[in-house]
Write an enzyme that holds these catalytic residues in place. Structure first.
Site, PDB file in Angstrom:
ATOM      1  N   TYR A  57       9.450  -1.338  12.186  1.00 19.70           N
ATOM      2  CA  TYR A  57       8.849  -0.016  12.004  1.00 19.70           C
ATOM      3  C   TYR A  57       9.919   1.065  11.951  1.00 19.70           C
ATOM      4  O   TYR A  57       9.805   2.034  11.201  1.00 19.70           O
ATOM      5  CB  TYR A  57       7.873   0.291  13.140  1.00 19.70           C
ATOM      6  CG  TYR A  57       6.650  -0.600  13.202  1.00 19.70           C
ATOM      7  CD1 TYR A  57       6.387  -1.565  12.226  1.00 19.70           C
ATOM      8  CD2 TYR A  57       5.750  -0.506  14.247  1.00 19.70           C
ATOM      9  CE1 TYR A  57       5.276  -2.386  12.293  1.00 19.70           C
ATOM     10  CE2 TYR A  57       4.621  -1.320  14.322  1.00 19.70           C
ATOM     11  CZ  TYR A  57       4.396  -2.265  13.346  1.00 19.70           C
ATOM     12  OH  TYR A  57       3.289  -3.068  13.420  1.00 19.70           O
ATOM     13  N   HIS A 111       0.893  -0.626   5.488  1.00 18.31           N
ATOM     14  CA  HIS A 111      -0.066   0.395   5.918  1.00 18.31           C
ATOM     15  C   HIS A 111       0.376   1.773   5.420  1.00 18.31           C
ATOM     16  O   HIS A 111       0.416   2.753   6.176  1.00 18.31           O
ATOM     17  CB  HIS A 111      -0.242   0.365   7.439  1.00 18.31           C
ATOM     18  CG  HIS A 111      -0.989  -0.852   7.906  1.00 18.31           C
ATOM     19  ND1 HIS A 111      -2.369  -0.895   8.000  1.00 18.31           N
ATOM     20  CD2 HIS A 111      -0.555  -2.081   8.265  1.00 18.31           C
ATOM     21  CE1 HIS A 111      -2.743  -2.097   8.414  1.00 18.31           C
ATOM     22  NE2 HIS A 111      -1.665  -2.836   8.579  1.00 18.31           N
TER      23      HIS A 111
END
Length: 326
Positions: A317, A50
């Protein structure tokens, strides 16, 4: 509950991972990020997945029903400021927005709570996840990396998909929207709401727009490469965008630890409130590099379920964040 100290610890963990660690000995979250870098390439300053996105700001106002499910402060009824990032899939920062590879699109929301802490949700347009575990997701990425265009048939990727029917089923639920504002977003992981009486309820999130508008592949291919990134700021100049934040309630027998198993459509939906986005962030590209959204960054009244993927997502992340902000 994950507070800022734990977030910092996760980031530190990503920073101190030995570069010379053999791939098979690395934690699965690091293996996932490494495989994403192999599949999508390494793009300095961008997320491993992303990578391409746009940031906006707004507010959230809870519904009265939300407080009956959870004692979380964001459901107290007062307006809560939010930062929202919409994104394309893959780690390729110049991917055309109309590409099939840009699906599923993502939506990450950071709720800025009254005590100065944050709570995050990280959702996307997939109605359920393609595989059951983080290890299977790593193996999927490995199979993709081992399947270049000239690979012998059936490729490693084709073999993997053939043995995991949930992959084509999951990706059949996505399509290219005409706007980030006209897409529905879903939480793949379950969380547990706890109310003031101590009652517990497993939920999955849904963020539903005023309308859903999808393009067919031919229409999407004709769009300019950055049409989604450009459309949202232009739309916000004309007025706010709203989403209805909902919780799908689990019933007895519904799996809370397997994100590839959707709950039946007849499960009760509870309105949690309205998310209003009214402003595009100036210099979005710089702003999003400093943003870290963690699905496990929670607040009192919302807890992790027994899904181990939540912890792995937190770690992955944080590792990706540390690499784009060395």
């Amino acid at each position: 509950m994950m507070n800022r100290k734990l977030v910092a610890a996760l980031v530190a963990f990503g920073l101190v991972l030995p570069a010379v660690t053999r791939a098979q000995d690395a934690p699965v979250e690091e293996q996932i990020v490494n495989q994403m870098n192999k599949v999508f390439g390494v793009h300095a300053g961008f997320r491993a997945n992303h990578a391409k996105g746009v940031v906006a700001e707004g507010k959230f106002k809870a519904s009265p029903e939300a407080a009956g499910l959870s004692k979380a402060v964001l459901f107290g009824g007062t307006e809560v400021p939010v930062t929202v990032r919409f994104s394309d899939s893959t780690g390729v920062p110049n991917l055309p927005d109309g590409s099939d590879d840009a699906n599923p699109h993502g939506m990450a929301v950071k709720f800025h709570l009254p005590d100065g802490s944050d709570m995050d949700i990280v959702i996307n347009s997939l109605k359920f996840f393609p595989v059951s575990t983080s290890e299977e997701f790593r193996d999927l990425l490995v199979a993709i990396a081992q399947s270049p265009p000239d690979a012998a048939k059936p490729t490693k990727f084709e073999q993997f998909v053939a043995s995991h029917s949930t992959i084509p089923a999951a990706f059949a639920t996505v399509a290219t929207p005409d706007s980030f504002a006209n897409e529905a977003y879903f939480g793949i992981n379950a969380f547990v709401f706890v109310n003031k009486a101590g009652e517990r309820q497993a939920v999955r999130y849904q963020m539903i727009p005023e309308k859903v508008v999808h393009l067919d592949k031919a229409e999407a291919a004709k769009k300019t490469p950055d049409f989604l990134m450009e459309e949202l700021p232009a739309r916000l100049k004309q007025g706010p965008v709203t989403f209805r934040f909902k919780a799908q309630l689990a019933a007895a027998g519904d799996s809370t630890k397997d994100p590839s198993k959707p709950w039946p459509d007849d499960r009760k939906l509870v309105e949690l409130g309205v998310l209003t986005i009214d402003k595009a962030v100036t210099n979005s590209d710089e702003a999003q590099k400093k943003l870290l959204f963690l699905p496990g960054q929670l607040t009192d009244g919302i807890e992790q379920s027994d899904d181990p993927m939540i912890d792995v997502r937190n770690g992955a992340y944080a590792i990706s964040f540390s690499r784009r902000n060395p």
